[in-house]
Design an enzyme around this catalytic site. Structure first.
Site, PDB file in Angstrom:
ATOM      1  CB  SER A   1      -0.824   0.081   1.266  1.00 36.10           C
ATOM      2  OG  SER A   1      -1.603  -1.073   1.325  1.00 36.10           O
TER       3      SER A   1
HETATM    4  N1  SAH Z   1       0.344  -5.758   4.084  1.00 37.89           N
HETATM    5  C1  SAH Z   1       1.072  -5.832   2.956  1.00 37.89           C
HETATM    6  C2  SAH Z   1       0.324  -5.581   1.565  1.00 37.89           C
HETATM    7  C3  SAH Z   1      -0.666  -6.490   1.482  1.00 37.89           C
HETATM    8  S1  SAH Z   1      -1.589  -6.677  -0.059  1.00 37.89           S
HETATM    9  C4  SAH Z   1       2.481  -5.057   2.765  1.00 37.89           C
HETATM   10  O1  SAH Z   1       2.811  -4.645   4.016  1.00 37.89           O
HETATM   11  O2  SAH Z   1       3.392  -5.382   1.857  1.00 37.89           O
HETATM   12  C5  SAH Z   1      -2.675  -8.048   0.489  1.00 37.89           C
HETATM   13  C6  SAH Z   1      -2.098  -9.256   0.606  1.00 37.89           C
HETATM   14  O3  SAH Z   1      -3.075 -10.222   1.485  1.00 37.89           O
HETATM   15  C7  SAH Z   1      -1.297  -9.932  -0.538  1.00 37.89           C
HETATM   16  O4  SAH Z   1      -0.010 -10.342  -0.215  1.00 37.89           O
HETATM   17  C8  SAH Z   1      -2.199 -11.082  -0.922  1.00 37.89           C
HETATM   18  O5  SAH Z   1      -1.638 -12.353  -1.138  1.00 37.89           O
HETATM   19  C9  SAH Z   1      -2.784 -11.462   0.744  1.00 37.89           C
HETATM   20  N2  SAH Z   1      -4.252 -12.218   0.901  1.00 37.89           N
HETATM   21  C10 SAH Z   1      -5.386 -12.146   0.139  1.00 37.89           C
HETATM   22  N3  SAH Z   1      -6.125 -13.007   0.546  1.00 37.89           N
HETATM   23  C11 SAH Z   1      -5.507 -13.931   1.756  1.00 37.89           C
HETATM   24  C12 SAH Z   1      -6.024 -14.628   2.684  1.00 37.89           C
HETATM   25  N4  SAH Z   1      -7.158 -14.939   2.554  1.00 37.89           N
HETATM   26  N5  SAH Z   1      -5.215 -15.039   3.620  1.00 37.89           N
HETATM   27  C13 SAH Z   1      -3.924 -14.396   3.739  1.00 37.89           C
HETATM   28  N6  SAH Z   1      -3.390 -13.367   2.919  1.00 37.89           N
HETATM   29  C14 SAH Z   1      -4.276 -13.116   1.880  1.00 37.89           C
END
Ligand code: SAH
Length: 223
Positions: free
Chosen positions: A62
């Site tokens: 983000s």
């Molecule tokens: N917090 C992260 C950005 C997240 S982007 C950072 O600081 O970089 C959203 C993330 O959620 C992605 O890596 C995606 O793979 C993960 N995601 C999506 N659905 C998910 C689920 N059901 N369980 C765990 N992770 C998930």
């Protein structure tokens, strides 16, 4: 001072302080955690810009302000155990780890989880555990949590997550679909949950059991 350190100081002033994040502990952590170390090599030169960045597997880290706002909304004081859902690059978890006692972070893509765990080891973040699992169900073994931070767009603030909050715990979660989401803060007080809407945001979808199914994500016009 190194060029990256200068860029980071400027990022905090121009993108975070200027948008009214006033917590000194939050601002200070954003001045020290090296965002450029969490992004792919080709993105390092733009790591401190005012925007999200691709991190592989079609996922994004983000925009710095959104990471700061979500962190600020958790209102951490240092002794909390926090659950992050969606480890991604690990940047948000690294930020949280400097403001609380322990971070459990759940990631559904093995490749991203492995990469983030490697980064934590390389940079000496020792109070973060990465779990390769479906975070739409939370992470039961270490529950309940003082704070839960969901970093992917969820169809709803699911009960299964709310039940993993401690009394006085807070959950920060973007709720909505492809066409838009609202960042919500849920608080548990005397067993009662209250919700506050903060701002509109744009996240990648939370997938998995309680997350979005691919067809539904695009079709839904919830907003
Ligand atoms: N917090 C992260 C950005 C997240 S982007 C950072 O600081 O970089 C959203 C993330 O959620 C992605 O890596 C995606 O793979 C993960 N995601 C999506 N659905 C998910 C689920 N059901 N369980 C765990 N992770 C998930």
């Amino acid at each position: 001072m190194l060029e990256v350190d200068e860029s980071r100081i400027r990022m905090v002033k121009d993108q975070i302080e200027s948008r009214h994040i006033t917590s000194q502990s939050v601002l200070s952590v954003f001045r020290t955690v090296p965002r450029h170390e969490f992004v792919p090599a080709v993105q390092q030169v733009v790591a401190y810009q005012d925007r999200p960045l691709p991190i592989g597997e079609g996922q994004t880290i983000s925009q710095p302000y959104i990471v700061a706002l979500m962190t600020d909304l958790l209102d951490l004081h240092g002794d909390e155990t926090v659950l992050e859902i969606g480890t991604g690059s690990g940047y948000q978890a690294a930020i949280l780890s400097r403001l609380c006692k322990w971070v459990h972070s759940v990631e559904i893509y093995n490749s991203l989880a492995d990469k983030a765990a490697e980064t934590f080891q390389r940079l000496d973040y020792t109070n973060i555990t990465v779990h390769k699992s479906d975070g739409s169900l939370g992470w039961q073994p270490a529950s309940p949590y003082d704070g839960i931070l969901v970093t992917a767009a969820a169809p709803r603030a699911d009960e299964i997550l709310l039940r993993q909050l401690k009394e006085n715990g807070r959950m920060v979660i973007p709720v909505g679909s492809h066409s838009g989401q609202i960042l919500q803060v849920w608080t548990r007080q005397q067993g009662i949950f209250t919700k506050e809407d903060i701002i509109t945001v744009a996240f990648v979808p939370l997938v998995g059991d309680r997350g979005w199914k691919e067809e539904e994500w695009k079709r839904d016009t919830w907003f």
